[in-house]
Every structure is written in C-alpha cells, then in structure tokens.
Design an enzyme around this catalytic site. Sequence first.
Site, mmCIF file in Angstrom:
data_model
loop_
_atom_site.group_PDB
_atom_site.id
_atom_site.type_symbol
_atom_site.label_atom_id
_atom_site.label_comp_id
_atom_site.label_asym_id
_atom_site.label_seq_id
_atom_site.Cartn_x
_atom_site.Cartn_y
_atom_site.Cartn_z
ATOM 1 N N GLU A 36 -28.308 -54.943 -42.852
ATOM 2 C CA GLU A 36 -26.988 -54.450 -42.459
ATOM 3 C C GLU A 36 -26.052 -55.651 -42.566
ATOM 4 O O GLU A 36 -26.113 -56.566 -41.754
ATOM 5 C CB GLU A 36 -27.025 -53.908 -41.033
ATOM 6 C CG GLU A 36 -25.678 -53.396 -40.545
ATOM 7 C CD GLU A 36 -25.647 -53.180 -39.036
ATOM 8 O OE1 GLU A 36 -24.665 -52.589 -38.564
ATOM 9 O OE2 GLU A 36 -26.578 -53.622 -38.335
ATOM 10 N N ASP A 47 -18.373 -55.783 -31.256
ATOM 11 C CA ASP A 47 -19.157 -56.996 -31.464
ATOM 12 C C ASP A 47 -19.069 -57.938 -30.263
ATOM 13 O O ASP A 47 -18.002 -58.166 -29.723
ATOM 14 C CB ASP A 47 -18.671 -57.747 -32.715
ATOM 15 C CG ASP A 47 -18.875 -56.944 -33.988
ATOM 16 O OD1 ASP A 47 -19.819 -56.136 -34.002
ATOM 17 O OD2 ASP A 47 -18.102 -57.120 -34.935
#
Length: 251
Positions: A36, A47
């Site tokens: 990924e 994130d």
Amino acid sequence: MEKIKLMSHLIAGYPTDELSLTAARALVEGGADILEIQLAFSDPSADGPAIQEACAKVLERGCKTADGLALIKKIHEEFPKTKIYLMSYGSLVFTPGVKNFCRRAAASGVKGMIIPDLPFDFDEGLTEACRENGMENIPVAAPSMSAERLQKMASAGFGHIYAALRTGITGSDTKIGQDTIAFIKKVAAGGSKVYGGFGISKGEQARALAPYVEAVVAGSVFVRTIAANAGDKAALFKAVKAKAEELAKGN
C-alpha cells in the site's frame, strides 16, 4: 505456522527515492503480499504522527504526484507479481481529474485505490474510473460509522473493504478484542473481503487478527522503522525485512 497475508504501508519517496525502493524490496522479501503505497499529502485526516512527519519531509523535497507514480512504476516493474494499492487523499485525485489520475495510476502498475476521505457513495466517479482502468476502489470502513451506513457500504458490492479497526489516527496500539471482531464481521456481511489495520505493529496482533481478515494491514510501524534506520541503507533493509517477517509469521 501458516503464513499471514500482509499488506504493508510505504510512503513514496520517504526518506529518499532510493531508500523508499530499498524499503519496498525489504517488505517483499520479508513476506508482504500487498504494498500500500501512499502519495504524500499535506493535510491528512487519518494519519498518525509518524506518517504525517514522513509525508512532510517528502513534500519538503518538492516531490510531486508524478514522482510518486514514477517510483510506483519502478517498484511494479521489479516486483510484477506483488499487488500495489495507491493510498492518498481526495484532492490529489480530484484536482487533475479522477479519470486522468486513475489512468496514470493504472499505467504505473496500481491495482487498487484507497482514498479515505472520499465517501463510498459520493466518490466523484472513483469507483467507475477504477473499473475502466482495471483497478478497484477500496473504501474505508470505520467503527464510528452508523449501523445503517456500514450496512450500506457492506452491501454495495465492493471486492474489498479496508476496515480501520478503531477510530482516531493510525500509529497507536490496537487491541484485537470481541468488539473488533464484531466490527469486521459487519464489514464482511455483504460478501466483501476485508483488509484490517490501524495500530498493528506486533506479530501477536497479526496472529490474533488474521483469521478474520483477507490481509492484515500494518503501516506506521514500518514508517517508524524506516525513520529509525534512514542513515544506513543496509540497516534499513534488515530492520524492515525483519518486521515484515514478524508480522507475516505472527510471532
């Protein structure tokens, strides 16, 4: 012990293109089945600190989407049998045009798109553009979704759904308990295969999670490992490979 299917997270160009490629090689050799690969973005919504800091450093170097796709293409050409998914955020895909972006991504060897901030049912044409280019759109399910909305996503006919195993940001530890398993089962209820991640960093977590998902996803742990060994290419390769092996073996 049976090998665990592993999807590993990598930020294109972090800390340099050369070391990013080194990390990809280490991940594949360590047992990662899927890479990924994230295109750096300045204002992420999911994130954690490790990935945010890494993205900031890539952007400081002046890296553009074209640079990220060029690196992805290089990785794909070296490992044509390793599936690559591109992860980023909606504006990077929408700004150049969704169809145009998907065409470029597919030409670079990408097989699927993970765009967390594009809702699965208002995706600006992403699912269709992926299909037209031999890719799949992989929407993200979160425990904070309403039961009705989660059921709608699960029954929408996606081949795969990425299950974020808890709310919040990536990077902190995740316990694989009954609530986690119940959530995964809801995501899978419509027949989609599930990739499960968020806070997976140890072999025992991967082992606990593996029976319930198509692949275990690990991200921040690899970014932290790369950051800790950024000054030594050989050490970086060794450390990333070892962590991939730990997660793929579940020990």
